[in-house]
Every structure is written in C-alpha cells, then in structure tokens.
Motif scaffolding. Structure first.
Motif, PDB file in Angstrom:
ATOM      1  N   ASP A  11     108.391 -33.103  61.684  1.00 12.99           N
ATOM      2  CA  ASP A  11     108.236 -33.228  60.237  1.00 12.99           C
ATOM      3  C   ASP A  11     107.141 -32.311  59.693  1.00 12.99           C
ATOM      4  O   ASP A  11     105.998 -32.336  60.164  1.00 12.99           O
ATOM      5  CB  ASP A  11     107.937 -34.674  59.863  1.00 12.99           C
ATOM      6  CG  ASP A  11     109.125 -35.581  60.140  1.00 12.99           C
ATOM      7  OD1 ASP A  11     110.260 -35.133  59.969  1.00 12.99           O
ATOM      8  OD2 ASP A  11     108.902 -36.751  60.524  1.00 12.99           O
ATOM      9  N   SER A 121     107.146 -36.160  68.590  1.00  9.96           N
ATOM     10  CA  SER A 121     107.062 -36.678  67.223  1.00  9.96           C
ATOM     11  C   SER A 121     106.642 -38.136  67.226  1.00  9.96           C
ATOM     12  O   SER A 121     106.996 -38.888  68.138  1.00  9.96           O
ATOM     13  CB  SER A 121     108.425 -36.542  66.540  1.00  9.96           C
ATOM     14  OG  SER A 121     108.444 -37.202  65.292  1.00  9.96           O
ATOM     15  N   GLN A 128     114.692 -39.521  63.896  1.00  5.64           N
ATOM     16  CA  GLN A 128     114.478 -38.127  64.269  1.00  5.64           C
ATOM     17  C   GLN A 128     115.735 -37.528  64.896  1.00  5.64           C
ATOM     18  O   GLN A 128     116.063 -36.363  64.648  1.00  5.64           O
ATOM     19  CB  GLN A 128     113.290 -38.004  65.222  1.00  5.64           C
ATOM     20  CG  GLN A 128     111.961 -38.508  64.650  1.00  5.64           C
ATOM     21  CD  GLN A 128     111.566 -37.853  63.344  1.00  5.64           C
ATOM     22  OE1 GLN A 128     112.192 -38.081  62.302  1.00  5.64           O
ATOM     23  NE2 GLN A 128     110.532 -37.030  63.388  1.00  5.64           N
ATOM     24  N   THR A 146     109.296 -39.592  71.455  1.00  2.00           N
ATOM     25  CA  THR A 146     108.695 -40.370  70.374  1.00  2.00           C
ATOM     26  C   THR A 146     108.089 -41.624  71.008  1.00  2.00           C
ATOM     27  O   THR A 146     108.308 -41.902  72.191  1.00  2.00           O
ATOM     28  CB  THR A 146     109.734 -40.792  69.318  1.00  2.00           C
ATOM     29  OG1 THR A 146     110.515 -41.882  69.843  1.00  2.00           O
ATOM     30  CG2 THR A 146     110.654 -39.635  68.928  1.00  2.00           C
TER      31      THR A 146
END
Length: 215
Positions: A11, A121, A128, A146
């Motif tokens: 992001d 992330s 995602q 993640t």
C-alpha cells in the motif's frame, strides 16, 4: 554486499492506497450526508485508521472490529455491528473500485524480474490477495507475507526473517522497499538491512529511483 532479493511493501508503494481510500471516503460522505468536506473526512479517516489499525496489528481487535471503530469515530455516534456493516458498504465499493498500481510499477516489475521478490504487508491477507489479483500483480509476486500467514507484523524482525527465508537470501542482502518510516524503513535500519524509502512527494522518491541501488 550486493542486493540479492527485494522485500516490498504494497500500500502506497506498489498500489495507490491514498487514491482508493479517498474514493471510499467520498462514497461514505455521499451515502450518509456526513458534516465534513472531503478533505476533512479524509484527514479524520486517516487519523482513525492509524489509531485502530495499530490495535489490529497488535492483535487487540479483529479486522471487522477496527473497521467498526473507525466508522463510529467518523460518524461520532454509536452504531450496532449490523448498522456499522451496512454503513460501511459504500466505502468498500468506492475503495475496491479504485484499486490501481502506480504508473512506475510496470517498469519496476520488468526491471527487477531477475531478483527474488517477496511482498511484506501489514494489510489483511485476504484483502491484499484481492488487490494483487485485481491489479494483475499476483502474476509477478508469488510470495506474500502478512500477519495472518506469518504470525508477525512489521516492524517485527520476525516477518523480515521469514521473508528472507522465502527469498532464499541472507537478510542483509535483501533490500527493503516501502513508504512507512517506522514499519519499513525503521525496521530495516534496526536490522542493518539496505532500504529504499518510497516517498512520492519527492521527484526522486518513486520506485524506479531504487534501481540504482541494485548495481
């Protein structure tokens, strides 16, 4: 020591999350007639997101609970869970309908195809994965870590250790690429890793500028 792999944020590094978020907030304003200008609402939403996403990262609430907390903060009133779910629907539509990669992502992907690349992330795994599929980036990034599939969140060293193992490269030969001064850059500095700070407010802060670090 030459760079042998890339550990990359998603992001506001690969995908323009500010753009998507602004459209989501605009949809909330239109649907609920909230007493803000768009800029005011985006600023408040950003502050609420920082507050409640940190709670989610630390395991203090679920993805849905932090979402509801942000809505209650924006609406400045209590909402039941059912009310919050319904109220959030315009945001989801506006947000997901505006997922897009930055213009420099395609040439960056092509220029770094020879290196192992792992996405790291703090976003929710399911969300995602959807972003990567919608933007076509899933074809180029087979590895995504993640907190949901790693058990750790940035800036914890453990998620970077796991990413380096996935890449098959020693940690100090992995270049961290991201926009967050704490979760990405601060973590890399603490681990003695090379890093590139994506800052699209600078003319030399886009992804392609990091290619000079690859030799």
């Amino acid at each position: 020591m030459p760079i042998a792999a890339l550990l990359i944020d998603i992001d506001d590094t690969l995908l323009d999350d500010v753009h998507a978020t602004r459209h989501g907030v605009a949809a909330l304003l239109a649907a609920h007639a909230l007493p803000y200008t768009l800029d005011e609402a985006c600023q408040r939403w950003h502050s609420l997101t920082q507050q409640h996403w940190a709670r989610f990262e630390h395991g203090e609430c679920s993805i849905i609970e932090q979402r509801h907390a942000r809505l209650r903060g924006l609406f400045q009133r209590e909402l039941s869970d059912d009310e919050a779910n319904r109220a959030f629907e315009p945001y989801i539509a506006g947000y997901r309908g505006n997922w897009k990669a930055f213009d420099d992502v395609a040439p960056f992907v092509a220029a770094t195809a020879h290196l192992p690349r792992v996405l790291v992330s703090n976003g929710h795994l399911d969300i995602q994965q959807r972003k990567l599929a919608v933007t076509g980036l899933d074809a180029h990034f087979p590895h995504l870590l993640t907190p949901q599939n790693c058990g750790h969140a940035k800036p914890d060293a453990a998620i970077f250790d796991a990413a380096a193992r996935l890449a098959g490269v020693p940690l100090q030969q992995c270049l961290v690429i991201g926009d967050d001064p704490v979760r990405d850059i601060g973590a890399a500095q603490a681990l003695g890793m090379p890093f590139f700070h994506v800052d699209r407010g600078r003319t030399d802060g886009g992804l392609l500028a990091c290619l000079q670090l690859l030799g």
